[in-house]
Each structure stands twice: as structure tokens, then as C-alpha cells.
Design an enzyme around this catalytic site. Sequence first.
Site, short mmCIF file in Angstrom:
data_model
loop_
_atom_site.label_atom_id
_atom_site.label_comp_id
_atom_site.label_asym_id
_atom_site.label_seq_id
_atom_site.Cartn_x
_atom_site.Cartn_y
_atom_site.Cartn_z
N LYS A 109 -16.02 9.92 -12.85
CA LYS A 109 -15.58 8.98 -13.89
C LYS A 109 -15.80 7.59 -13.29
O LYS A 109 -15.05 7.16 -12.42
CB LYS A 109 -14.12 9.21 -14.24
CG LYS A 109 -13.60 8.29 -15.36
CD LYS A 109 -12.17 8.67 -15.73
CE LYS A 109 -11.65 7.79 -16.87
NZ LYS A 109 -11.47 6.39 -16.46
N CYS A 414 5.76 -23.15 5.57
CA CYS A 414 4.46 -22.48 5.65
C CYS A 414 4.30 -21.81 7.01
O CYS A 414 4.59 -22.42 8.05
CB CYS A 414 3.35 -23.49 5.43
SG CYS A 414 1.69 -22.84 5.72
#
Length: 685
Positions: A109, A414
Site C-alpha cells: 500500500k 534557550c
Amino acid sequence: MDQKQNEDKILRMKELHRELLAASRAYYQESREIMSNFEYDRLYDELLELEKETGTVLAGSPTQKVGYEVLSELPKEAHEAPMLSLDKTKEVPVLQEWLGSQKGLLSWKLDGLTIVLTYEGGELVKAVTRGNGEIGEVITNNAKVFSNVPLRIPYQGQLILRGEAIIKYSDFARINEEIEDVDAKYKNPRNLCSGSVRQLNNEITAKRSVNFEAFMLVRAVGPEAAAAAGDAVAEAGLPDDGTDHGRFHNSRKEQFEWLKTQGFDVVEYKEVTAATLPDAVAEFAEAIQSYDIPSDGLVLLMDDIAYGDALGRTAKFPRNSIAFKWADEIRETTLREIEWSASRTGLINPVAIFDPVELEGTTVSRASVHNISIMEALELGVGDTITVYKANMIIPQIAENLTRSGNIVIPKICPVCGGETQIRQMNDVKSLYCTNPDCQAKKIKSFSLLVSRDALNIDGLSEATLEKFIAAGFIHSYADMFHLDRHKEAIVSMEGFGEKSYENLMAAVKKASNTNLVRVVYGIGVAGIGLANAKMLCRAFGYDFERMRHATAEELTAVDGIGAVLADAWIDYFASEKNREAVDGLLAELTIENEAENTEAAIFAGMTFVITGSVEHFANRKELQAAIEARGGKATGSVTAKTTYLINNDVTSNSSKNKKAKELGIPIISEQDFLSMMGEENNAD
């Protein structure tokens, strides 16, 4: 079931509708992911079960929709019969029971885009996408540049067949390797394939190595079909569509093999019975680890054409075939941490790190969580017991969180630079960003964008090399890249470098110093300003960068393709003194080529055109667009109140653009009308 229970189930169905449709829209139309495949399948199955229990299917149910929505500007065409999706199972015994005593064909598929090809007299005359199952998009010109589609075949009758357009993993990797900007890389082969197949410019399609794998012969009608079919076809009860079924001995396998003789690549398949099915499925499962074509399961098709067609179909599924989805191999493990990965745009993605587990034959210990919304939905926490699997047996994903402690602390700084972070919500997705403009991750990625192919195109300055140069202090600003000769001795002595590499780099830098404004505007990396927007800005401001950088929000939003969000991003970028200094320093190092003077009279100044449908006089829509822009006009993609003319050779069609133009009172003109308007200019001369 009492009334209250039924009402509760209907309410739950409505919730599932919203969640599944939002996830489907994000994945298929916006190329982003807000829900894992595992979670989508789980919710889909829950909805399906509730529909069975209540006997109710709500309007627009995801269980009733087939394919993606048609959104592009390609011509549309209704299919002769609806293209249905397949019923599915994850259990081999269900496949065996479904097949019964029949022979079947078990095949991959494929995970791409379904295409219908039509041949007349041996020539490819039409290619149409599956679209939404009812209406597809005509992509004939694009199909003609697929890597392996025959343009001419021996069979002289009418041949209609279906297949899957795919991009192989090896080609996908090659295409992504050519993209220096990490943020611009494609997410998966299916999305790349979908965009490639549906291009308005088939030159782009041709570069993408799209392949076609046939999986169904729909019709084969030749002038001698009736005689060739003979009485055997009538006795077999085969469908009367004019197909020469006698040629194929009532066998799908014979059809597959015949298609190969016509030059088509046919999906790989195995002939099976109920007894041999388990071994065949196992062979496919083993092969997928090294299979170069994207696949998300298997398809089992009845070999007996007459028997399969006699089974008919449901409202959504044909009964002559069924899909098998891999029963996900799920392993339980412990989440140890969330790693935060920064990018050029400042986006910081969460990545789950967990105790290593064996999945589908390999050891995995990490999986992308994509964004904060998914992380919060899973309620992830360090020490949680989670289950993991490989989507389509390839990409590691978190299936479920069994303990749901939710103790992950979203970082306020960060992980790369220590700058402040910020949570931003776009539509229904929350993501984390670094706000520090000097973030090292941003710096490396931003320099990487500037030297990329569509920007300054400095060959030799890879992301890894930039990282070394920045760490060594050679590069602090854009301008520094043009003075690397100051560090010749150090560069030549670096690992991986030498005299020759250094000379090549210097030659590339010198060549890049002569460039054009579009490359610069794209390369400086204003958030959201891609190459197409850079071109539009340059044209709109007459290639005057000073005007452009000082433009107001009103002036910017007047440019096609620039909305309020992009206008704000542009203004914010140049509001930063640091950015202004960096750009000024860059410009001082560059020689910007003057755009060729436009010798055409600006007869379309102030006019906005929309082009739809096929063109005849011009080679393609792009050439027509260039003719408009050369004479001072604008060509946009959508009909709005600002549109001056809609160009459509089928003036009387009921297309959505024609309807919109009529509603707004906008004239619809043909290509010939447009040529006449251009002729007025010539007559004036």
C-alpha cells in the site's frame, strides 16, 4: 442503550470530528503535524465504533471523507465513478477470513498520491489526481515528466489505469541534502510528492524524480474488444464496460503482467491463498526495512475479476479489496528527559529521550514530540512510563503516556544561548521560541541561509564549516564572510581544509559578491519571507531596497502575498539596529546587478489579473504572468475585490473562480481578449 447514553456518545462523536478534521487539515493541507499517526488511528477507530453503536453518521464525518481537499489552481475534473478508500484491518486472521477460498494478490500500500492515467491510440492523453474522491485535478503535463510514465504504449485502444505517484526515500534524501537551510527541508516523501505532482510549472515536477507504480487496470477497450472477449466473458459475468476481459482470463494477475508489457512499473505483489497469507505478510514486513518506496501497509485484492466485482461496494469501500495496516510493534520504556532543539527561526522543538528499546529490528532511544501542544496533550514527565512505536515501521513516535505525570518544565532560557524563551501560539499549535537575536543556533542557521543556493550561493560554506568558523571567531557578521582571507593560515591548517579547498572557497566568495537584490532579500532571513515573497517585494518596490526597507505596513500589505503578519515581521526586522548594521555591512561587500530596464509600456499599471485554466497562446501561465508584470500589472492567485480581470479561456465555465468573479462583478476575459488588450499598445505605437 438509554437516551442519555446515546446523547453522550453523540457528543463524543462531535468532539472526535473536530479533533480528527483539524489533524487531517494540518497534515494534508498545511504539511504540519498536530497529532501522531498512532493517536489519529486510535481516535478514528473510536469514532468508527461509536458510529456503529449509535447507527448515526454525522455530516462531514472523517470516516466518510476520501483523500485531500482540492485547493490548487489546476483544472478540475469529476471522476466517472467515485474513487473509494479501502476498508482496513491490522489482523492477519481477518485477511484470511476475508479471502476465504479465493486467490488473492497481496501488494504494497504505497504512501504517495493516487493518479488516474488515460491513453488513447497508444498516447497518454490525460492524468488526473484522486482529489477528494469525486473531483480530481488534471495534471497531464506533470505526469508526462514523471521518471517512468510511458508517453506512448503498444496498445491502441482506450486504456485507463490507476497507480500511485511516489518519491523514493533515496531521491527524497538527495533532494533534502541539496537544501542547506535545515528549516526548509521537506518533512517526508509524501508531502514532497504531493507538492511535486500538483505544480503549475512541470519543470519543477521533472526535477523531483516522481515515479508511478500501477496498481489497478480500470478499462482497456480496443476496436476488437468485443470479438476478442468472446462468449467466455459473458459466461463469467464480467462487467460490461467494453474491456477486453478475455485477454486477461478473468485475472487481476494477468492484468498486472499485461501492464508490464505496456511499459508500466507495477506495484510489487505476491499471489496468495488464505493458507499462504501469514508467510507472505511476514515477508513484506521484513522487506519494508530496506524498501526504497514509502509504504504504510499492504493491499489484498481478489484475483478473480468477476467474483470481486460481483461483491459490489459499500458507500465508502469497494468489497474486492482490503487494506492491511501494520500492527504497530509497541514497546514500553521510561522517559528520561526532554531535549530541546533550536533552529534558525528560533523555534525550539522538544525531543523525547528514553531508555533504548528494540523496534522493528533497530534500537531507538529518541523521538520528536513536534511541539508543545503535543507534549502537553501527552502530559509527558521525566520518569513516566511511555509506549513507543515506529510510524509506518520507520519513524519513532510516542504512542501513549501510561503515567502522565506532566512534570516537564518548559525552559525559560534557550538551551543554546541562555537567552529568554517565549511560547507562541499559531492557530491551534503552541511552540517555543528563543527571543535572543544573537543566539548561536540562530546565527549558524542564519548564515547558512545566506550562503544557500537560492541566496548568495557560496559553495564550500556548509553548516558544519560555518560552525567551525564562527567558533574560531572568523565570522561575526555577514560582511566577515567576504574577508576570510584574513584567516588564510588558520583555515588552511584546519581539519578537512587545505590550500586547494581554501582557494575554491575564496573563488566562491568572490563570485557571490556579484548578485541580485532578490537573493539578498531572501538571504537575510526575515521571518516568513521566502523566495517567492522576495521576488514580489522587489518587483513592487521597483528593486529599490531603500524604499523597501523603510516601507510602512500599508505599503507592504499592498504587495501580493504579503499579509499583516509578514509585514510586521519585515518592519520588526528593520526596527533592530543590529539587523540594520548587519545588512548595511553586507551591502557594502556586494555588487547588486541592475534589473534589465523594462522597455514595455506600463499599460497594465494598477491592474490585477488572476489566471485560471489552461493557456494556448503562451507556453504556460508563468509566461502569461511575465507578460502582465512586464507591462506594469500584477498576477495573483485568488479572485478578490481588488482583481481587475480574470483570465480564463473557458469564459462560461462554472469554476469557483468564475463564480467568484461574477459575484464581484469582475470581467472574465479569454486569452485572446488579453492579447487584444496588448495589441492596443502596439496600435498606439
